[in-house]
Motif scaffolding. Structure first.
Motif: not given
Length: 162
Positions: A136-145
């Protein structure tokens, strides 16, 4: 879900058999519309390494990757969380936009907790759909949790946008 099962061709199975199995210290936790990476290690450096490999493991079976090339990444942040964010984002950039590089292994060479800098190296090769199974493609990293626990057993929780 500890590991993602991808259908492998005979050629991909042969590459997996050619190298020692990868010691995976990560798992995938369910999250609404995204996925949470949970990694751990004997050191914080190893937890960072495993978090990067968890991200790549979601995109392909990293055991089908051969350690042909190396890429070094230097990242910096304002605190440990932003350092982790930039570390993962810089590795994702190498995969998504720059060299289409996918590592078989990532090693942290230096982690400076005072200046919030990290230097790492990855051994791998250019991603090739004919050779590597598509996850599965990873679109972005998040700061969430996002959580970094640097106690007796360092561990990291990070959510990636898929």
């Amino acid at each position: 879900m500890n590991d993602r099962e991808l259908d492998l061709t005979e050629a991909q199975k042969a590459i997996k058999a050619k190298y020692p199995a990868i010691n995976k210290k990560y798992e995938y936790l369910d999250h609404t519309a995204d996925v949470q990476l949970h990694s751990w290690g004997d050191t914080l450096e190893e937890a960072f390494e495993q978090c990067a490999m968890a991200m790549f493991g979601y995109m392909t079976d990293t055991e089908t990757v051969e350690p042909i090339d190396t890429i070094e990444i230097e990242s910096e942040g304002d605190d440990l969380e932003s350092l982790l964010f930039h570390f993962l984002d810089d590795w994702l950039f190498k995969f998504s936009a720059d060299a289409f590089f996918v590592p078989r292994e990532v090693k942290v060479l230096q982690l400076d907790r005072m200046r919030f800098t990290i230097r790492s190296i990855g051994w791998g090769e250019e991603f090739n759909l004919a050779k590597h199974p598509q996850g599965t493609e990873v679109k972005a990293i998040t700061y969430s949790a996002m959580q970094i626990c640097d106690k007796e057993k360092p561990e990291i929780f990070a959510i990636i946008d898929i």
